[in-house]
Design a protein around this motif. Structure first.
Motif, PDB file in Angstrom:
ATOM      1  N   PHE A 157      -4.147  49.324  13.604  1.00 47.23           N
ATOM      2  CA  PHE A 157      -3.116  50.349  13.726  1.00 47.23           C
ATOM      3  C   PHE A 157      -2.832  50.936  12.353  1.00 47.23           C
ATOM      4  CE2 PHE A 157      -1.197  46.074  13.612  1.00 47.23           C
ATOM      5  CZ  PHE A 157      -0.525  46.121  12.396  1.00 47.23           C
ATOM      6  N   ALA A 158      -2.215  52.099  12.328  1.00 42.98           N
ATOM      7  CA  ALA A 158      -1.894  52.754  11.068  1.00 42.98           C
ATOM      8  C   ALA A 158      -0.768  52.016  10.354  1.00 42.98           C
ATOM      9  CB  ALA A 158      -1.497  54.208  11.323  1.00 42.98           C
ATOM     10  N   GLY A 159      -0.937  51.759   9.066  1.00 42.83           N
ATOM     11  CA  GLY A 159       0.080  51.074   8.286  1.00 42.83           C
ATOM     12  C   GLY A 159      -0.092  49.573   8.302  1.00 42.83           C
ATOM     13  N   THR A 160       0.940  48.888   7.850  1.00 46.58           N
ATOM     14  CA  THR A 160       0.875  47.423   7.715  1.00 46.58           C
ATOM     15  C   THR A 160       1.783  46.685   8.684  1.00 46.58           C
ATOM     16  OG1 THR A 160       2.602  47.429   6.001  1.00 46.58           O
ATOM     17  CG2 THR A 160       0.307  47.619   5.262  1.00 46.58           C
ATOM     18  N   ARG A 161       2.606  47.412   9.457  1.00 46.56           N
ATOM     19  CA  ARG A 161       3.564  46.783  10.366  1.00 46.56           C
ATOM     20  C   ARG A 161       3.531  47.510  11.707  1.00 46.56           C
ATOM     21  NH1 ARG A 161       6.036  48.454   5.856  1.00 46.56           N
ATOM     22  NH2 ARG A 161       7.203  50.060   6.970  1.00 46.56           N
ATOM     23  N   ASN A 162       3.386  46.748  12.785  1.00 47.06           N
ATOM     24  CA  ASN A 162       3.370  47.370  14.106  1.00 47.06           C
ATOM     25  C   ASN A 162       3.401  46.269  15.149  1.00 47.06           C
ATOM     26  OD1 ASN A 162       2.151  48.961  16.568  1.00 47.06           O
ATOM     27  ND2 ASN A 162       2.523  50.509  14.991  1.00 47.06           N
ATOM     28  N   TRP A 163       3.974  46.551  16.303  1.00 45.04           N
ATOM     29  CA  TRP A 163       3.883  45.593  17.404  1.00 45.04           C
ATOM     30  C   TRP A 163       2.435  45.412  17.838  1.00 45.04           C
ATOM     31  CZ3 TRP A 163       8.052  46.426  21.759  1.00 45.04           C
ATOM     32  CH2 TRP A 163       9.317  46.074  21.260  1.00 45.04           C
ATOM     33  N   GLY A 164       1.618  46.455  17.663  1.00 45.44           N
ATOM     34  CA  GLY A 164       0.221  46.402  18.069  1.00 45.44           C
ATOM     35  C   GLY A 164      -0.127  47.371  19.175  1.00 45.44           C
ATOM     36  N   TYR A 165       0.877  47.974  19.791  1.00 43.64           N
ATOM     37  CA  TYR A 165       0.608  48.887  20.910  1.00 43.64           C
ATOM     38  C   TYR A 165       0.285  50.303  20.438  1.00 43.64           C
ATOM     39  CZ  TYR A 165       2.214  44.920  23.519  1.00 43.64           C
ATOM     40  OH  TYR A 165       2.328  43.643  24.026  1.00 43.64           O
ATOM     41  N   ASP A 166       0.230  50.514  19.119  1.00 43.78           N
ATOM     42  CA  ASP A 166      -0.188  51.783  18.550  1.00 43.78           C
ATOM     43  C   ASP A 166      -1.582  51.674  17.947  1.00 43.78           C
ATOM     44  OD1 ASP A 166       2.165  53.277  19.115  1.00 43.78           O
ATOM     45  OD2 ASP A 166       3.179  52.290  17.453  1.00 43.78           O
ATOM     46  N   GLY A 167      -2.387  50.737  18.438  1.00 47.07           N
ATOM     47  CA  GLY A 167      -3.733  50.557  17.915  1.00 47.07           C
ATOM     48  C   GLY A 167      -4.628  51.745  18.230  1.00 47.07           C
ATOM     49  N   VAL A 168      -5.601  51.990  17.343  1.00 53.68           N
ATOM     50  CA  VAL A 168      -6.535  53.101  17.545  1.00 53.68           C
ATOM     51  C   VAL A 168      -7.998  52.666  17.425  1.00 53.68           C
ATOM     52  CG1 VAL A 168      -4.906  54.892  16.864  1.00 53.68           C
ATOM     53  CG2 VAL A 168      -6.295  53.778  15.105  1.00 53.68           C
ATOM     54  N   LEU A 169      -8.236  51.464  16.936  1.00 47.60           N
ATOM     55  CA  LEU A 169      -9.607  50.952  16.806  1.00 47.60           C
ATOM     56  C   LEU A 169      -9.649  49.605  17.518  1.00 47.60           C
ATOM     57  CD1 LEU A 169     -10.196  51.915  13.070  1.00 47.60           C
ATOM     58  CD2 LEU A 169     -11.150  53.047  15.092  1.00 47.60           C
ATOM     59  N   ASN A 204      -4.675  51.843  27.992  1.00 51.01           N
ATOM     60  CA  ASN A 204      -4.041  52.990  28.637  1.00 51.01           C
ATOM     61  C   ASN A 204      -3.753  54.144  27.679  1.00 51.01           C
ATOM     62  OD1 ASN A 204      -1.547  52.173  27.290  1.00 51.01           O
ATOM     63  ND2 ASN A 204      -1.393  50.602  28.879  1.00 51.01           N
ATOM     64  N   HIS A 205      -3.835  53.922  26.367  1.00 53.50           N
ATOM     65  CA  HIS A 205      -3.594  55.000  25.413  1.00 53.50           C
ATOM     66  C   HIS A 205      -4.018  54.534  24.024  1.00 53.50           C
ATOM     67  CE1 HIS A 205      -0.119  52.598  24.220  1.00 53.50           C
ATOM     68  NE2 HIS A 205       0.081  53.398  23.205  1.00 53.50           N
ATOM     69  N   PHE A 206      -4.046  55.471  23.085  1.00 53.29           N
ATOM     70  CA  PHE A 206      -4.251  55.185  21.671  1.00 53.29           C
ATOM     71  C   PHE A 206      -2.978  55.549  20.923  1.00 53.29           C
ATOM     72  CE2 PHE A 206      -8.477  55.578  23.320  1.00 53.29           C
ATOM     73  CZ  PHE A 206      -9.257  54.717  22.556  1.00 53.29           C
ATOM     74  N   PHE A 265      -3.608  42.505  30.048  1.00 53.95           N
ATOM     75  CA  PHE A 265      -3.884  43.936  30.047  1.00 53.95           C
ATOM     76  C   PHE A 265      -2.566  44.701  30.149  1.00 53.95           C
ATOM     77  CE2 PHE A 265      -7.603  41.748  31.530  1.00 53.95           C
ATOM     78  CZ  PHE A 265      -8.642  42.365  30.852  1.00 53.95           C
ATOM     79  N   ASP A 266      -2.266  45.469  29.118  1.00 51.63           N
ATOM     80  CA  ASP A 266      -0.989  46.156  29.014  1.00 51.63           C
ATOM     81  C   ASP A 266      -0.884  47.316  30.005  1.00 51.63           C
ATOM     82  OD1 ASP A 266       1.517  46.901  27.465  1.00 51.63           O
ATOM     83  OD2 ASP A 266       0.322  48.721  27.181  1.00 51.63           O
ATOM     84  N   ALA A 267       0.238  47.392  30.705  1.00 49.19           N
ATOM     85  CA  ALA A 267       0.641  48.555  31.509  1.00 49.19           C
ATOM     86  C   ALA A 267      -0.526  49.206  32.250  1.00 49.19           C
ATOM     87  CB  ALA A 267       1.350  49.568  30.620  1.00 49.19           C
ATOM     88  N   VAL A 268      -1.177  48.438  33.114  1.00 48.89           N
ATOM     89  CA  VAL A 268      -2.355  48.985  33.799  1.00 48.89           C
ATOM     90  C   VAL A 268      -1.985  50.039  34.834  1.00 48.89           C
ATOM     91  CG1 VAL A 268      -3.704  46.897  33.411  1.00 48.89           C
ATOM     92  CG2 VAL A 268      -2.423  47.157  35.549  1.00 48.89           C
ATOM     93  N   HIS A 269      -0.703  50.162  35.180  1.00 46.09           N
ATOM     94  CA  HIS A 269      -0.296  51.251  36.063  1.00 46.09           C
ATOM     95  C   HIS A 269      -0.546  52.607  35.412  1.00 46.09           C
ATOM     96  CE1 HIS A 269       3.212  49.818  33.742  1.00 46.09           C
ATOM     97  NE2 HIS A 269       3.437  51.108  33.550  1.00 46.09           N
ATOM     98  N   ALA A 270      -0.734  52.642  34.082  1.00 46.87           N
ATOM     99  CA  ALA A 270      -1.020  53.884  33.373  1.00 46.87           C
ATOM    100  C   ALA A 270      -2.521  54.094  33.170  1.00 46.87           C
ATOM    101  CB  ALA A 270      -0.302  53.902  32.028  1.00 46.87           C
ATOM    102  N   ILE A 271      -3.346  53.224  33.760  1.00 40.64           N
ATOM    103  CA  ILE A 271      -4.793  53.451  33.795  1.00 40.64           C
ATOM    104  C   ILE A 271      -5.070  54.173  35.111  1.00 40.64           C
ATOM    105  CG2 ILE A 271      -7.061  52.361  33.950  1.00 40.64           C
ATOM    106  CD1 ILE A 271      -5.991  50.111  32.199  1.00 40.64           C
ATOM    107  N   ILE A 272      -5.323  55.471  35.046  1.00 34.74           N
ATOM    108  CA  ILE A 272      -5.444  56.304  36.250  1.00 34.74           C
ATOM    109  C   ILE A 272      -6.919  56.519  36.548  1.00 34.74           C
ATOM    110  CG2 ILE A 272      -4.760  58.467  37.344  1.00 34.74           C
ATOM    111  CD1 ILE A 272      -2.520  58.658  35.238  1.00 34.74           C
ATOM    112  N   ASP A 273      -7.328  56.135  37.743  1.00 34.65           N
ATOM    113  CA  ASP A 273      -8.746  56.166  38.096  1.00 34.65           C
ATOM    114  C   ASP A 273      -8.882  56.408  39.597  1.00 34.65           C
ATOM    115  OD1 ASP A 273     -11.443  55.844  38.429  1.00 34.65           O
ATOM    116  OD2 ASP A 273     -11.515  53.759  37.732  1.00 34.65           O
ATOM    117  N   ASP A 274      -9.469  57.549  39.951  1.00 40.19           N
ATOM    118  CA  ASP A 274      -9.693  57.884  41.352  1.00 40.19           C
ATOM    119  C   ASP A 274     -11.122  57.599  41.796  1.00 40.19           C
ATOM    120  OD1 ASP A 274      -7.076  58.772  41.649  1.00 40.19           O
ATOM    121  OD2 ASP A 274      -7.565  60.828  41.038  1.00 40.19           O
ATOM    122  N   SER A 275     -11.858  56.812  41.025  1.00 38.62           N
ATOM    123  CA  SER A 275     -13.241  56.472  41.388  1.00 38.62           C
ATOM    124  C   SER A 275     -13.274  55.608  42.645  1.00 38.62           C
ATOM    125  CB  SER A 275     -13.909  55.696  40.249  1.00 38.62           C
ATOM    126  OG  SER A 275     -13.869  56.408  39.041  1.00 38.62           O
TER     127      SER A 275
END
Length: 611
Positions: A157-169, A204-206, A265-275
């Motif tokens: 995540f950006a910076g040195t402090r975060n809960w971890g839910y703002d990860g991008v890599l 569910n997001h970056f 797996f965090d907040a999978v209700h926000a993983i939207i998939d109509d497959s």
């Protein structure tokens, strides 16, 4: 059994047997891509069709820094980077996954019926806030009776402090906590002590800073679906196959290369998939047919929609897809009882919290297709009474329910302790899987606040957005009160969220710790061995207003009974169940019960193994 030391990925930087490195990137929005090695050597990557670019070179090896370079000169990190020592916008590093020498090759995990989860944030768990520092606290957790630690997200995540839910890599453990090998050392040390290790992952997001995917892979997202974070991740549209593979391999990577025992797996209700086949089902199938064949691997959901069919069991009683789900319903009803709070989503649980706790204990979810007033009357959930109690993770606190309060206050600092002990006894000894939040075992009162490390306009937006969020609460109607809410970007907010380990030896915390230890030892000796093969047979035996008895039939046929009074008034004419007393929330409760009375805010557990 020979265990793999690495996970072979079809993208990213993959060290080859001859010491060269294969680079591969999906960049369908870019006409060309090159890779920059070290301080400036730049090599063109070959187009490989369908948006892929690749290059194998002996100019790189383990330890080489690299970035991908787009035609406009923008330098971006590898989205599948294994390590980012200079944060999300810095260079990625080629890693040798086989360099770490695992000590516990024979570890195959523990069965789910033995699980006692302990959620922790690496950065605030110890004063140093590192993977290696966490090792020193593992013996404490074993002594308490914890069998599994669950790490908040580690994705860079950006910076040195975060809960971890703002990860991008998602493949790179954040360097603020140490190196990938340091993380492996923590997992190895946990296994050495019989502790499972889980990781919270976010699919569910970056995060809002450091995500460069739109610059070269716009098809990674779709405007056909939206989430609270904007355009949804593309799990079901054109070119979604590489996106699905990116996250499937991420799961397999953590399970194989780092030997995690399970994922949340965090907040999978926000993983939207109509497959035709939902991403979550495909993901679970890949795990069950992969690392889950040879060892215990547990997959746990957070799902606000209460989708019970993802938790179904097969004919042999084992999970078809997912092992369990965090049971927010149980938390909300219990929290309302302990605190008398009735605002926000707690309003749905304040009218009859004991009825709802009973439904949760016997049926799993409280909302099983029922209309939700908090959600404007929309039905929520699916029937879950047929599922075994092990399909649900129950808790009184977690990072969300503490940290998303204005001041990050914990239950031990705000609730009546007798009430809290009664609900702790219910939670830790119910046949569901219990979870503690770090420090809860000794009644930690230091807050766990929301914190991050953003700058400029983004930092201002996060700070003011959080204050606006609480403006609808009466206690924060006044602007001066809102200004008291801790600034998420202040280093002091992060520092104040670190555990007070010295409190364990002081009253009342030492008594809390002994209480937790006694409950979990009773669980380990009397309940956990009998949970193997447990079914859904349970029911309310009797009810006297706030007092009740609930009985479960365990896997070995024995009966496990809770007798509780979750109100302030004593109850009379209550029946003593068959069997022997295993635990009680207050000393001497069983003496009163034997005379037909049950004090307020009390809980007792009985085992009848003669059934």
């Amino acid at each position: 059994m020979t265990r793999p030391t690495s996970h072979a990925m079809p993208f990213g930087a993959q060290l080859q047997p001859d010491g060269s490195v294969r680079f591969r990137l999906w960049a369908p929005s870019a006409p060309a891509v090159s890779v920059e090695l070290g301080e400036g050597e730049r090599l063109e990557m070959a187009a490989a069709g369908e948006g892929w670019f690749e290059l194998t070179t002996d100019h790189a090896t383990a330890g080489t820094e690299y970035r991908f370079v787009l035609p406009d000169g923008l330098k971006v990190p590898d989205p599948a980077s294994r390590f980012q020592p200079r944060d999300t916008s810095g260079p990625s590093v080629v890693m040798d996954p086989g360099a770490y020498r695992w000590r516990n090759e024979g570890w195959t995990g523990r069965p789910w019926n033995e699980a006692v989860l302990y959620e922790l944030h690496v950065g605030t768990f110890t004063p140093d806030g590192t993977f290696l520092a966490a090792i020193d606290k593992l013996d404490h957790l074993v002594d308490v009776g914890v069998t599994a630690i669950e790490l908040l997200p580690l994705a860079d995540f950006a910076g040195t402090r975060n809960w971890g839910y703002d990860g991008v890599l998602p493949y790179a453990p954040d360097s603020a906590y140490g190196t990938p090998d340091d993380l492996k050392a923590l997992i190895d040390a946990a296994h050495e002590r019989g502790l499972m290790v889980f990781l919270d992952v976010v699919y569910n997001h970056f995060g809002p800073e450091g995500n460069y995917l739109n610059a070269y892979a716009g098809k990674f997202f779709t405007e056909r679906h939206h989430t609270p974070w904007g355009a949804a991740i593309n799990y079901d549209g054109e070119s979604s196959r590489p996106v699905r593979d990116f996250f499937i391999h991420n799961t397999l990577y953590w399970l194989e290369e780092f030997r995690f025992d399970g994922l949340r797996f965090d907040a999978v209700h926000a993983i939207i998939d109509d497959s035709d086949k939902h991403f979550l089902e495909e993901l679970a199938e890949r795990v069950r047919s992969g690392p889950g064949r040879d060892r215990h691997v547990h997959l746990v959901l957070e799902n606000d929609d209460n989708i019970a069919h993802l938790l179904e069991r097969g004919a042999d009683g084992t999970p078809v897809h997912y092992t369990a789900q965090w049971n927010d319903d149980y938390h909300h009803a219990a929290h309302t009882l302990v605190t008398d709070e009735a605002s926000g989503y707690y309003s749905e649980y304040a009218k009859s919290p004991i009825d709802q706790i009973l439904r949760s204990l016997t049926d799993g979810f409280i909302y099983q297709g029922d209309p939700s007033a908090y959600r404007d009357g929309e039905p929520r959930g699916e029937p879950s009474a047929h599922l075994p109690p092990l399909a649900f993770v129950n808790f009184l606190q977690n990072h969300d329910q503490i940290g998303n309060r204005a001041f990050g206050d914990r239950l031990a600092a705000m609730a009546d302790h007798r009430r809290l002990r009664a609900l702790m006894a219910v939670t830790l000894l119910a046949p569901t899987v219990p979870m503690l939040y770090m420090g809860e075992e000794w009644g930690e009162v230091r807050p766990f606040a929301f914190f991050c490390d953003f700058h400029g306009d983004l930092a201002d937006a996060v700070r003011e957005g959080r204050r606006r969020e609480f403006a609808r609460f009466p206690e924060f109607a006044d602007e001066k009160n809102r200004e008291r809410i801790p600034d998420p970007n202040s280093p002091a907010t992060f520092e104040r969220s670190k555990l007070d380990w010295e409190a364990r030896s002081r009253d009342p915390h030492s008594a809390w710790l002994d209480f937790t230890r006694r409950l979990l030892r009773a669980r380990a000796s009397e309940l956990a061995p009998r949970l193997a093969g447990v079914g859904s047979k349970s029911g309310v035996v009797w009810r006297r207003d706030a007092a009740f008895a609930v009985e479960w039939t365990l896997g070995d046929g024995s009966r496990w009974t809770l007798v509780a009074n979750l109100g302030g008034a004593p109850a009379a004419d209550v029946a003593v169940p068959e069997g022997r007393l295993v635990a009680e929330s207050e000393p001497g409760l069983s003496e009163g019960l034997s005379k037909g009375g049950l004090e307020g805010w009390s809980a007792l557990w009985f085992l009848d193994s003669r059934a």
